[in-house]
Design a protein around this motif. Structure first.
Motif, PDB file in Angstrom:
ATOM      1  N   ASP A   2       0.829  -1.204   0.000  1.00 47.02           N
ATOM      2  CA  ASP A   2       0.000   0.000   0.000  1.00 47.02           C
ATOM      3  C   ASP A   2       0.866   1.258   0.000  1.00 47.02           C
ATOM      4  O   ASP A   2       1.890   1.325   0.694  1.00 47.02           O
ATOM      5  CB  ASP A   2      -0.893   0.037   1.239  1.00 47.02           C
ATOM      6  N   LYS A  13      -5.247   6.096  -1.280  1.00 50.14           N
ATOM      7  CA  LYS A  13      -4.441   4.894  -1.070  1.00 50.14           C
ATOM      8  C   LYS A  13      -4.410   4.089  -2.355  1.00 50.14           C
ATOM      9  O   LYS A  13      -5.451   3.834  -2.955  1.00 50.14           O
ATOM     10  CB  LYS A  13      -5.019   4.038   0.061  1.00 50.14           C
ATOM     11  N   SER A  15      -3.135   0.418  -3.722  1.00 50.24           N
ATOM     12  CA  SER A  15      -2.670  -0.914  -3.341  1.00 50.24           C
ATOM     13  C   SER A  15      -2.250  -1.666  -4.595  1.00 50.24           C
ATOM     14  O   SER A  15      -2.973  -1.664  -5.602  1.00 50.24           O
ATOM     15  CB  SER A  15      -3.773  -1.681  -2.617  1.00 50.24           C
ATOM     16  N   GLN A  16      -1.107  -2.309  -4.522  1.00 48.56           N
ATOM     17  CA  GLN A  16      -0.579  -3.065  -5.658  1.00 48.56           C
ATOM     18  C   GLN A  16      -0.577  -4.544  -5.282  1.00 48.56           C
ATOM     19  O   GLN A  16       0.196  -4.980  -4.429  1.00 48.56           O
ATOM     20  CB  GLN A  16       0.833  -2.584  -5.998  1.00 48.56           C
ATOM     21  N   SER A  46      -9.841   4.697  -2.359  1.00 58.11           N
ATOM     22  CA  SER A  46      -8.833   3.639  -2.373  1.00 58.11           C
ATOM     23  C   SER A  46      -8.831   3.020  -3.766  1.00 58.11           C
ATOM     24  O   SER A  46      -9.880   2.840  -4.386  1.00 58.11           O
ATOM     25  CB  SER A  46      -9.108   2.589  -1.296  1.00 58.11           C
ATOM     26  N   THR A  48      -7.063  -0.069  -6.159  1.00 58.43           N
ATOM     27  CA  THR A  48      -6.324  -1.332  -6.153  1.00 58.43           C
ATOM     28  C   THR A  48      -5.906  -1.716  -7.561  1.00 58.43           C
ATOM     29  O   THR A  48      -6.746  -1.764  -8.472  1.00 58.43           O
ATOM     30  CB  THR A  48      -7.183  -2.459  -5.554  1.00 58.43           C
TER      31      THR A  48
END
Length: 292
Positions: A2, A13, A15-16, A46, A48
């Protein structure tokens, strides 16, 4: 892994979940905006990155439109649950990113395709449109403009692509004392109004985490002689709104953006500068719009 970023006083945010390419290699312009971890309640959205993500079945989406960004097409579909699906394509019509968002753009997933350049292009564009539409409900708009700072105020210049807004800003930087470039393509404004640098700056690498009070917005129009006029409320609204990232087909988001534009106009003078690309145009504009 993150990553957290602060952009225009909003937190996001990213996220990978997978992929062999480190996130900051795909998003070098985001490095100045890195920040410490924040709670989920503080997030604007967020996001992803999931390269196993698949397009939503055709039975659960219907096409909205395909629009040309100037660097490629973006295909938009409305989902049956109220969310959206986007396919971001580059100038060669290669699909670089698949983006699926909920209806409020608070939770988004994205799959990336192709080379490093394609993935970087797709991810940057997916994040920019997410920022624009999530931010619309938090008093924030992205504006297609070139932004210069002078005496602790920000002056934004808008125009159709190729008209000369970046050229005019370069004249300010050359001939007007105490100026610096804050962003050359997509600064961010709130209704206060303050204007911010962003990770998106077109062909000019200017990615700065900076904030100033918005002093004025000026439309650039080419002309044989230099002159400047302050716009009426009606003309100012009609001039400013098309420069803001929006979705006319989503009434909720579009109404929020119209409200923010109205707030900006109530506190900020809007001008049209008819000009040549010369020093006198910059000096005339500076003298006029900084006098408010």
């Amino acid at each position: 892994m993150d990553y957290y970023f602060e952009i225009a006083e909003h937190y996001i945010k990213i996220s990978q979940l997978d992929g062999n390419i480190p996130l900051l290699s795909l998003l070098p312009s985001f490095q100045p905006f890195l920040c410490d971890v924040v709670s989920d309640e503080e997030l604007l959205f967020s996001f992803t990155i999931d390269n196993h993500l698949k397009a939503v079945d055709k039975s659960r989406r219907h096409p909205i439109r395909t629009f040309d960004t100037g660097n490629g097409d973006t295909v938009v579909d409305k989902l049956s649950d109220g969310g959206y699906q986007y396919v971001v394509k580059n100038i060669n019509r290669d699909a670089c990113a698949l983006l699926i968002c909920d209806k409020d753009f608070r939770t988004c997933s994205c799959a990336l395709n192709g080379s490093l350049n394609m993935q970087s292009f797709g991810l940057n564009n997916a994040l920019m449109l997410t920022m624009a539409f999530a931010g619309s409900k938090r008093d924030t708009v992205l504006i297609h403009a070139s932004l210069v700072r002078n005496n602790n105020y920000g002056y934004a210049f808008i125009a159709k692509s190729g008209t000369g807004k970046s050229t005019h800003v370069s004249l300010w930087l050359r001939f007007i004392p105490d100026c610096d470039l804050m962003n050359d393509d997509n600064p961010i404004i709130n209704g206060t109004p303050y204007i911010y640098g962003s990770p998106w700056s077109g062909k000019t690498p200017c990615y700065r985490k900076v904030k100033v009070r918005l002093g004025a917005i000026t439309q650039i129009a080419r002309a044989r002689e230099n002159s400047i006029e302050r716009l009426s409320v009606v003309n100012a609204f009609a001039t400013l709104l098309p420069s803001c990232s929006s979705m006319k087909w989503d009434a909720d988001i579009f109404n929020h953006i119209c409200s923010i534009v109205s707030d900006i106009m109530a506190k900020t003078p809007i001008y049209t500068l008819h000009c040549r690309a010369d020093r006198h145009a910059a000096e005339l504009c500076h003298q006029t719009i900084t006098a408010e």
